[in-house]
Design an enzyme around this catalytic site. Structure first.
Site, mmCIF file in Angstrom:
data_model
loop_
_atom_site.group_PDB
_atom_site.id
_atom_site.type_symbol
_atom_site.label_atom_id
_atom_site.label_comp_id
_atom_site.label_asym_id
_atom_site.label_seq_id
_atom_site.Cartn_x
_atom_site.Cartn_y
_atom_site.Cartn_z
ATOM 1 N N ARG A 69 0.887 -0.854 -0.322
ATOM 2 C CA ARG A 69 0.166 0.197 -0.282
ATOM 3 C C ARG A 69 0.867 1.243 0.068
ATOM 4 O O ARG A 69 1.985 1.075 0.728
ATOM 5 C CB ARG A 69 -1.153 -0.397 1.205
ATOM 6 C CG ARG A 69 -2.224 -0.542 1.137
ATOM 7 C CD ARG A 69 -3.069 -0.978 2.493
ATOM 8 N NE ARG A 69 -2.122 -1.164 3.352
ATOM 9 C CZ ARG A 69 -1.935 -0.409 4.591
ATOM 10 N NH1 ARG A 69 -1.847 0.756 4.394
ATOM 11 N NH2 ARG A 69 -1.058 -0.635 5.225
ATOM 12 N N TYR A 197 -1.384 -3.607 -7.235
ATOM 13 C CA TYR A 197 -1.067 -4.072 -6.314
ATOM 14 C C TYR A 197 -2.170 -4.340 -5.179
ATOM 15 O O TYR A 197 -2.747 -3.063 -4.879
ATOM 16 C CB TYR A 197 -0.019 -3.867 -5.426
ATOM 17 C CG TYR A 197 -0.024 -4.314 -3.704
ATOM 18 C CD1 TYR A 197 0.719 -5.240 -3.262
ATOM 19 C CD2 TYR A 197 -0.390 -3.230 -2.917
ATOM 20 C CE1 TYR A 197 0.323 -6.194 -1.651
ATOM 21 C CE2 TYR A 197 -0.348 -3.783 -0.978
ATOM 22 C CZ TYR A 197 -0.407 -5.130 -1.049
ATOM 23 O OH TYR A 197 -0.047 -5.828 0.194
ATOM 24 N N LYS A 206 -9.932 -2.574 1.800
ATOM 25 C CA LYS A 206 -9.498 -1.180 2.611
ATOM 26 C C LYS A 206 -9.897 -0.509 1.955
ATOM 27 O O LYS A 206 -10.926 0.601 2.794
ATOM 28 C CB LYS A 206 -7.645 -1.147 2.479
ATOM 29 C CG LYS A 206 -6.713 -2.363 2.800
ATOM 30 C CD LYS A 206 -7.510 -2.547 4.462
ATOM 31 C CE LYS A 206 -7.385 -3.713 4.915
ATOM 32 N NZ LYS A 206 -5.585 -4.712 5.105
ATOM 33 N N HIS A 226 -10.126 -2.247 11.267
ATOM 34 C CA HIS A 226 -9.130 -3.544 10.552
ATOM 35 C C HIS A 226 -9.672 -4.321 12.057
ATOM 36 O O HIS A 226 -8.375 -4.318 12.598
ATOM 37 C CB HIS A 226 -8.175 -2.401 10.458
ATOM 38 C CG HIS A 226 -6.840 -2.954 10.337
ATOM 39 N ND1 HIS A 226 -5.924 -2.313 10.192
ATOM 40 C CD2 HIS A 226 -7.221 -4.487 8.856
ATOM 41 C CE1 HIS A 226 -5.034 -3.562 8.710
ATOM 42 N NE2 HIS A 226 -5.913 -4.398 8.592
ATOM 43 N N SER A 248 -1.735 -3.417 10.598
ATOM 44 C CA SER A 248 -0.990 -4.486 9.412
ATOM 45 C C SER A 248 0.567 -5.332 8.828
ATOM 46 O O SER A 248 0.925 -4.951 9.786
ATOM 47 C CB SER A 248 -0.485 -3.668 7.864
ATOM 48 O OG SER A 248 -1.897 -2.865 7.927
ATOM 49 N N CYS A 250 0.790 -7.313 11.454
ATOM 50 C CA CYS A 250 1.285 -7.746 13.229
ATOM 51 C C CYS A 250 0.234 -8.633 13.917
ATOM 52 O O CYS A 250 0.087 -9.309 14.914
ATOM 53 C CB CYS A 250 0.894 -6.275 13.518
ATOM 54 S SG CYS A 250 1.863 -4.533 13.305
ATOM 55 N N ASP A 277 -9.342 -9.882 8.347
ATOM 56 C CA ASP A 277 -8.852 -8.715 8.584
ATOM 57 C C ASP A 277 -9.798 -8.250 8.920
ATOM 58 O O ASP A 277 -9.484 -6.613 9.515
ATOM 59 C CB ASP A 277 -8.488 -8.361 7.186
ATOM 60 C CG ASP A 277 -7.041 -7.220 7.013
ATOM 61 O OD1 ASP A 277 -6.500 -6.678 7.496
ATOM 62 O OD2 ASP A 277 -7.867 -7.097 5.760
ATOM 63 N N ARG A 370 2.441 -12.515 -0.546
ATOM 64 C CA ARG A 370 0.522 -12.278 0.192
ATOM 65 C C ARG A 370 0.011 -13.413 -0.452
ATOM 66 O O ARG A 370 0.905 -14.119 -1.987
ATOM 67 C CB ARG A 370 0.658 -11.591 -0.339
ATOM 68 C CG ARG A 370 0.237 -10.075 0.606
ATOM 69 C CD ARG A 370 -0.623 -9.419 1.170
ATOM 70 N NE ARG A 370 0.031 -8.546 2.225
ATOM 71 C CZ ARG A 370 -0.572 -8.286 3.714
ATOM 72 N NH1 ARG A 370 -1.826 -9.085 4.455
ATOM 73 N NH2 ARG A 370 -0.554 -7.661 4.288
HETATM 74 P P1 GTP Z 1 -2.477 -8.067 7.185
HETATM 75 O O1 GTP Z 1 -2.626 -8.709 6.570
HETATM 76 O O2 GTP Z 1 -1.410 -7.139 6.578
HETATM 77 O O3 GTP Z 1 -3.294 -6.800 7.632
HETATM 78 O O4 GTP Z 1 -1.565 -8.491 8.601
HETATM 79 P P2 GTP Z 1 -2.276 -9.545 10.058
HETATM 80 O O5 GTP Z 1 -2.488 -8.815 11.097
HETATM 81 O O6 GTP Z 1 -2.787 -10.245 9.215
HETATM 82 O O7 GTP Z 1 -0.981 -10.329 9.959
HETATM 83 P P3 GTP Z 1 -0.418 -11.547 10.148
HETATM 84 O O8 GTP Z 1 -0.946 -12.338 10.871
HETATM 85 O O9 GTP Z 1 0.033 -12.238 8.556
HETATM 86 O O10 GTP Z 1 1.352 -12.045 10.494
HETATM 87 C C1 GTP Z 1 2.104 -10.389 10.591
HETATM 88 C C2 GTP Z 1 3.354 -11.208 10.358
HETATM 89 O O11 GTP Z 1 3.647 -11.752 12.162
HETATM 90 C C3 GTP Z 1 4.116 -12.717 10.242
HETATM 91 O O12 GTP Z 1 5.155 -12.784 9.513
HETATM 92 C C4 GTP Z 1 4.262 -13.572 11.179
HETATM 93 O O13 GTP Z 1 4.713 -14.996 11.367
HETATM 94 C C5 GTP Z 1 3.898 -12.199 12.129
HETATM 95 N N1 GTP Z 1 3.163 -12.920 13.377
HETATM 96 C C6 GTP Z 1 1.659 -13.748 13.999
HETATM 97 N N2 GTP Z 1 1.574 -13.626 14.967
HETATM 98 C C7 GTP Z 1 2.680 -13.518 16.245
HETATM 99 C C8 GTP Z 1 2.954 -13.912 16.853
HETATM 100 O O14 GTP Z 1 2.258 -14.290 17.850
HETATM 101 N N3 GTP Z 1 4.250 -13.482 17.264
HETATM 102 C C9 GTP Z 1 5.351 -13.267 17.041
HETATM 103 N N4 GTP Z 1 6.912 -12.934 17.561
HETATM 104 N N5 GTP Z 1 4.790 -12.362 15.084
HETATM 105 C C10 GTP Z 1 3.816 -13.536 15.069
HETATM 106 C C1 SPV Z 2 -3.054 -4.644 6.294
HETATM 107 O O1 SPV Z 2 -2.114 -3.733 4.705
HETATM 108 O O2 SPV Z 2 -3.427 -4.335 6.660
HETATM 109 C C2 SPV Z 2 -4.205 -5.821 4.646
HETATM 110 C C3 SPV Z 2 -2.843 -5.521 2.895
HETATM 111 O O3 SPV Z 2 -4.538 -6.510 4.902
HETATM 112 S S1 SPV Z 2 -3.782 -4.673 2.131
HETATM 113 O O4 SPV Z 2 -4.691 -5.257 1.349
HETATM 114 O O5 SPV Z 2 -2.741 -4.971 1.223
HETATM 115 O O6 SPV Z 2 -4.045 -3.696 2.767
HETATM 116 MN MN MN Z 3 -5.326 -5.737 6.972
#
Ligand code: GTP
Ligand code: SPV
Ligand code: MN
Length: 586
Positions: A69, A197, A206, A226, A248, A250, A277, A370
């Site tokens: 983004r 993207y 979003k 979110h 994002s 996290c 999400d 992704r």
């Molecule tokens: P968006 O799709 O961007 O909104 O991301 P998201 O909030 O769904 O994050 P996602 O679950 O994909 O995790 C992002 C990164 O954080 C990955 O590399 C995970 O491995 C890492 N991660 C997720 N949960 C944990 C956790 O509990 N501990 C740690 N140390 N890392 C984590």
């Molecule tokens: C984020 O960035 O929080 C995502 C991926 O979930 S995107 O669809 O690119 O916003």
């Molecule tokens: Mn997201």
């Protein structure tokens, strides 16, 4: 496909603007999608993967300058600048339309216009909303068909109504200098140019489900957030739902698909994923807050996803999935990313499609690579996933990526204090957006890049919702899985082990467990976080269940400064909450 005049007029206007060679209405049928996949393979836009190991899966590479983004090129175009607020980029709508139309004019020449009617939320659900996206990208059509409910049926629901969101996407020539993601909340319109993207071009996600919908939610007294949504089933078969907002990359997808530790499984606990999400939440007839996931698939972060961290996500991506910017293993035509396993392929193309040189030390997959996978592939998808009324939310959880300061978990004192806790959230930036990574920034409710109006008004809306929900309001918590020791190692094991914290949260909601009152809120007594089967001492746990008053006093100074941005649109309640925090820390 429809006789809705508001739709037909807008489509005609767009046709005249972008002048496509062909026009195709997408009906969501498998035959139509399959023929588009074939075309995309023929043009090289998609690469078919090993159909035995990954049936129905494809790989796509975006342009190298177009991998995340672009917050600095994302605009909220309201008539009054002040309505976009201090945290959004703003452009005058008239100027924005003119500039965007100049960029879009004639840009579909030699190309096909695809018209995608879609529903955010189960088609016909009282919590769902309709959008139409026009695009010149097959990749966008195929991703939208996974991420949303694309179907001609949405026109039956829409009838003659004008209540739908317009989305125009033009690939143009992916010129970064002319890339704009613009939102016109006052006329339900989104225009995105010069990107391919996901977050910039899958306009249901979003752009609509958060930026436009947050504005609609303010007018119509509901919330677009979110947030992931998950259900925890206890051994008695009762399911309690939690909605959680993390910025994002996290941990939302990971938490949403959590597999509980062994001894919880043995007792009969289960976790169900409703969404990973976005949550749309509205007060139900029973007075409680009910949530749907408006999406129909997952656009998840690939790196770090593996058999141990998130087996459910991995299983979800084993069929009918589009991978974007991961590496291609040339030996068996499968995909790879950092953290999948310890054996990076030697004979591979990296995310840019270049032959990989293992000596280069470069990453094989992009950190924001992704997968786009259908929700129904997920082994733990909730039986309530298609439920038109959604699920009742017991707890709202905020969380950030903080190496220091924020404890593992704490509970706010009440709704108003909870809104304060959400409003002061901060997190280290990630690769999900372009720009520096690892810098702590304030990201209220994980909505900083996604709130379609003035954030001071957004806080006021949260406070209003709390008044409306009264004693039926969910309890509000804050978590941090990312505390680090002196050597930069994560102290808390995270992932499936987060169940231990969720369990404390549910116990708190049910009044089953005590807590320690601190200046920032209620913290668990260390002995109340179940450490069974975990290689962690209570003393280590204690280090992440502390409130360091000096550090928090410094934090409060940062919050004070952040709050000044909102001027007189900062609700007095939050100002008082901050004063109270400072007093409690003294
Ligand atoms: P968006 O799709 O961007 O909104 O991301 P998201 O909030 O769904 O994050 P996602 O679950 O994909 O995790 C992002 C990164 O954080 C990955 O590399 C995970 O491995 C890492 N991660 C997720 N949960 C944990 C956790 O509990 N501990 C740690 N140390 N890392 C984590
Ligand atoms: C984020 O960035 O929080 C995502 C991926 O979930 S995107 O669809 O690119 O916003
Ligand atoms: Mn997201």
């Amino acid at each position: 496909m429809t006789t809705n005049q508001t739709v037909l007029q807008w489509i005609n206007q767009m046709k005249e603007l972008v002048t496509p060679d062909n026009v195709v209405w997408i009906d969501g049928s498998e035959e139509q999608l399959e023929s588009l996949r074939k075309q995309a393979v023929a043009s090289g836009e998609l690469k078919p993967l090993n159909q035995e190991k990954l049936p129905g899966c494809y790989l796509h590479n975006t342009a190298v300058n177009d991998v995340a983004r672009v917050e600095h090129r994302t605009f909220i175009c309201t008539r009054k600048q002040d309505d976009a607020g201090p945290t959004n980029n703003w452009m005058d709508p008239e100027e924005a339309y003119k500039m965007l139309y100049d960029i879009a004019r004639g840009s579909y020449k030699g190309r096909t216009m695809y018209i995608i009617p879609y529903s955010m939320g189960p088609i016909g659900s009282p919590l769902a909303k309709i959008g139409i996206e026009v695009t010149d990208s097959i990749y966008v059509v195929l991703n939208m068909a996974i991420m949303t409910r694309v179907s001609s049926k949405v026109f039956d629901v829409l009838g003659d109504s004008n209540d739908w969101v317009r989305g125009l996407h033009c690939r143009c020539d992916i010129n970064e200098e002319k890339r704009y993601i613009c939102h016109f909340p006052e006329d339900n319109t989104i225009i995105s140019v010069n990107s391919g993207y996901g977050g910039n071009v899958l306009l249901g996600k979003k752009c609509f489900a958060l930026r436009i919908a947050s504005y609609q939610g303010k007018q119509e007294k509901w919330m677009a957030e979110h947030m992931l949504i998950l259900g925890i089933e206890n051994p008695q078969g009762e399911v309690k739902y939690i909605a959680a907002a993390f910025p994002s990359a996290c941990g939302k997808t990971n938490l949403a698909m959590l597999i509980p530790p062994e001894h919880y499984l043995k007792q009969g606990y289960k976790v169900w994923c409703v969404g990973d999400d976005i949550a749309w939440m509205r007060q139900g007839p029973d007075g409680r807050l009910w949530a749907i996931n408006p999406e129909n698939g997952f656009f998840g972060v690939a790196p770090g996803t593996n058999e141990k961290s998130n087996p459910n996500a991995l299983a979800t991506t084993r069929k009918n999935t589009i991978f974007t910017n991961v590496a291609l293993n040339l030996d068996d035509n499968t995909v790879w990313w950092e953290g999948l396993d310890k054996n990076p392929p030697k004979n591979a193309l990296n995310w840019k499609g270049e032959k990989y040189d293992p000596a280069s030390g470069e990453k094989l997959a992009h950190p924001n690579s992704r997968f786009t996978a259908p929700a129904k592939n997920c082994p733990c998808i909730s039986p309530e996933f298609e439920s038109p009324q959604g699920v009742p939310i017991s707890a709202i959880v905020f969380g950030g990526r903080r190496a220091k300061l924020a404890p593992l978990v704490y509970q706010s004192k009440d709704w108003e204090n909870g809104v304060f806790v959400g409003s002061i959230m901060a997190s280290e930036t990630t690769a999900a957006a372009t720009g520096a990574v690892g810098v702590v920034r304030r990201d209220p409710m994980a909505m900083l890049p996604f709130c379609g109006y003035h954030m001071g008004d957004y806080f006021a809306h949260w406070l209003e919702m709390g008044k409306m929900l009264g004693d039926k309001a969910p309890k509000i918590f804050h978590v941090n899985w990312f505390r680090q020791d002196e050597n930069g190692n994560f102290i808390w094991p995270g992932f499936g082990e987060n169940m231990r914290v969720l369990n404390w949260i549910i116990d708190r909601c049910e009044g089953k467990v005590d807590a320690v009152e601190t200046p920032i809120g209620y913290l668990p007594k260390p002995e109340d976080i179940d450490l069974t089967g975990l290689d962690m001492s209570v003393d280590t746990l204690k280090t992440i269940l502390e409130v360091d008053k000096d550090a928090w006093r410094e934090e409060a100074e940062g919050i004070k400064e952040f709050y000044t941005k909102f001027g007189d649109r900062l609700p007095a309640v939050l100002k008082n909450q901050l004063d109270n925090l400072i007093k409690n820390l003294a």
